[in-house]
Design a protein around this motif. Structure first.
Motif, mmCIF file in Angstrom:
data_model
loop_
_atom_site.group_PDB
_atom_site.id
_atom_site.type_symbol
_atom_site.label_atom_id
_atom_site.label_comp_id
_atom_site.label_asym_id
_atom_site.label_seq_id
_atom_site.Cartn_x
_atom_site.Cartn_y
_atom_site.Cartn_z
ATOM 1 N N SER A 113 0.835 -1.211 0.000
ATOM 2 C CA SER A 113 0.000 0.000 0.000
ATOM 3 C C SER A 113 0.858 1.246 0.000
ATOM 4 C CB SER A 113 -0.918 0.011 1.223
ATOM 5 O OG SER A 113 -0.177 0.021 2.423
ATOM 6 N N MET A 114 1.951 1.181 0.730
ATOM 7 C CA MET A 114 2.855 2.342 0.745
ATOM 8 C C MET A 114 3.500 2.530 -0.627
ATOM 9 S SD MET A 114 4.665 2.146 4.492
ATOM 10 C CE MET A 114 5.665 3.517 4.170
ATOM 11 N N LEU A 115 3.899 1.443 -1.231
ATOM 12 C CA LEU A 115 4.522 1.533 -2.564
ATOM 13 C C LEU A 115 3.525 2.091 -3.570
ATOM 14 C CD1 LEU A 115 6.520 -1.825 -2.724
ATOM 15 C CD2 LEU A 115 7.448 0.483 -2.597
ATOM 16 N N SER A 116 2.317 1.634 -3.468
ATOM 17 C CA SER A 116 1.321 2.137 -4.423
ATOM 18 C C SER A 116 1.032 3.613 -4.176
ATOM 19 C CB SER A 116 0.031 1.334 -4.320
ATOM 20 O OG SER A 116 -0.538 1.475 -3.038
ATOM 21 N N THR A 117 1.078 3.998 -2.898
ATOM 22 C CA THR A 117 0.866 5.421 -2.571
ATOM 23 C C THR A 117 2.005 6.263 -3.135
ATOM 24 O OG1 THR A 117 -0.252 4.773 -0.517
ATOM 25 C CG2 THR A 117 0.462 7.046 -0.690
ATOM 26 N N ILE A 118 3.226 5.763 -2.944
ATOM 27 C CA ILE A 118 4.403 6.485 -3.474
ATOM 28 C C ILE A 118 4.295 6.598 -5.002
ATOM 29 C CG2 ILE A 118 6.894 6.328 -3.779
ATOM 30 C CD1 ILE A 118 7.006 5.087 -0.938
ATOM 31 N N LYS A 163 1.589 6.577 -6.749
ATOM 32 C CA LYS A 163 0.535 7.555 -7.055
ATOM 33 C C LYS A 163 1.051 8.988 -6.918
ATOM 34 C CE LYS A 163 -3.501 4.757 -5.780
ATOM 35 N NZ LYS A 163 -4.638 4.603 -4.827
ATOM 36 N N ILE A 164 1.829 9.191 -5.816
ATOM 37 C CA ILE A 164 2.378 10.551 -5.589
ATOM 38 C C ILE A 164 3.320 10.927 -6.735
ATOM 39 C CG2 ILE A 164 3.886 11.887 -4.066
ATOM 40 C CD1 ILE A 164 2.639 10.306 -1.692
ATOM 41 N N LYS A 165 4.149 9.938 -7.109
ATOM 42 C CA LYS A 165 5.074 10.215 -8.217
ATOM 43 C C LYS A 165 4.306 10.546 -9.508
ATOM 44 C CE LYS A 165 9.126 7.567 -6.821
ATOM 45 N NZ LYS A 165 9.979 6.404 -7.114
ATOM 46 N N LEU A 166 3.262 9.773 -9.735
ATOM 47 C CA LEU A 166 2.460 10.019 -10.938
ATOM 48 C C LEU A 166 1.787 11.392 -10.869
ATOM 49 C CD1 LEU A 166 0.771 6.504 -11.493
ATOM 50 C CD2 LEU A 166 2.457 7.635 -12.964
ATOM 51 N N GLN A 167 1.306 11.727 -9.664
ATOM 52 C CA GLN A 167 0.686 13.043 -9.499
ATOM 53 C C GLN A 167 1.702 14.165 -9.755
ATOM 54 O OE1 GLN A 167 -1.081 13.054 -5.578
ATOM 55 N NE2 GLN A 167 -2.883 11.852 -6.218
ATOM 56 N N GLU A 168 2.917 13.977 -9.197
ATOM 57 C CA GLU A 168 3.967 14.983 -9.411
ATOM 58 C C GLU A 168 4.312 15.095 -10.900
ATOM 59 O OE1 GLU A 168 7.230 13.963 -6.929
ATOM 60 O OE2 GLU A 168 6.278 14.752 -5.086
#
Length: 199
Positions: A4-9, A11-16
């Motif tokens: 879940s943390m990896l997927s969150t990271i 997602k954040i990277k994709l958002q950035e």
């Protein structure tokens, strides 16, 4: 790390990355907008400049058109003046030809009168004193009077020769006469004057 943390990271990277892409796109839009605004300003400035040039050209065209009209009027006036001068020149030529004919007729009449006079009369008989038909008792004519008669006779002979020479000169070809040459030069001068006015 959990999934879940990896997927969150991720997602954040994709958002950035999406934000960076949007920022980049926004900057390109702003750059394009700035470029377009500058182009619009340049176009408006050029339009104003071209408008001013068009106005100046229209004024110049109107001025040239008025000058053309003035030149046409001047040209018309010069043509009419040239035509008037041509008519005047023709009249002068006719008058000069008539005057030349009259002069040569008068000369011919003078020559004819001189010829008739010289043919009809014996100049020697007119110049010498008539001889008395009555017998002369004495002959005491002074020598001075005899010399005087001889001098007058010589003068009369010279006058007769001059008159004959003048008659022959007047009967000669009229082109050699000084009046004819003077009139011919005057006509040539008038022709040159008219030719220069035409040009």
């Amino acid at each position: 790390m959990t999934d879940s943390m990896l997927s969150t990271i991720e997602k954040i990277k994709l958002q950035e990355q999406e934000q960076e892409a949007k920022l980049k796109e926004k900057r390109e839009y702003e750059t394009n907008i700035t470029s377009l605004q500058r182009s619009i300003r340049d176009t408006l400035t050029l339009k104003e400049k071209l408008h001013d040039e068009e106005k100046a050209l229209n004024e110049r065209i109107l001025k040239l058109a008025s000058q053309i009209e003035v030149e046409k009027i001047k040209n018309k006036a010069i043509k009419s003046e040239v035509e008037s001068l041509k008519k005047e020149l023709e009249g002068l030529k006719r008058d000069i030809n008539n005057n030349i004919s009259n002069v040569w007729e008068i000369r011919s009449s003078y020559c004819e009168a001189v010829k008739q006079t010289s043919d009809e009369y014996d100049v020697w008989a007119l110049l010498i004193k008539p001889v008395c038909t009555e017998p002369i008792v004495r002959n005491n004519t002074p020598e001075k009077e005899i010399f005087s008669n001889e001098g007058r006779l010589q003068t009369a002979i010279e006058r007769r020769e001059k008159a004959l020479a003048e008659r022959n000169r007047l009967l000669a070809e009229p082109d050699a006469g000084s009046e004819f040459v003077r009139i011919k030069n005057a006509l040539r001068y008038l022709d040159e004057k008219v030719a220069s006015l035409r040009n």
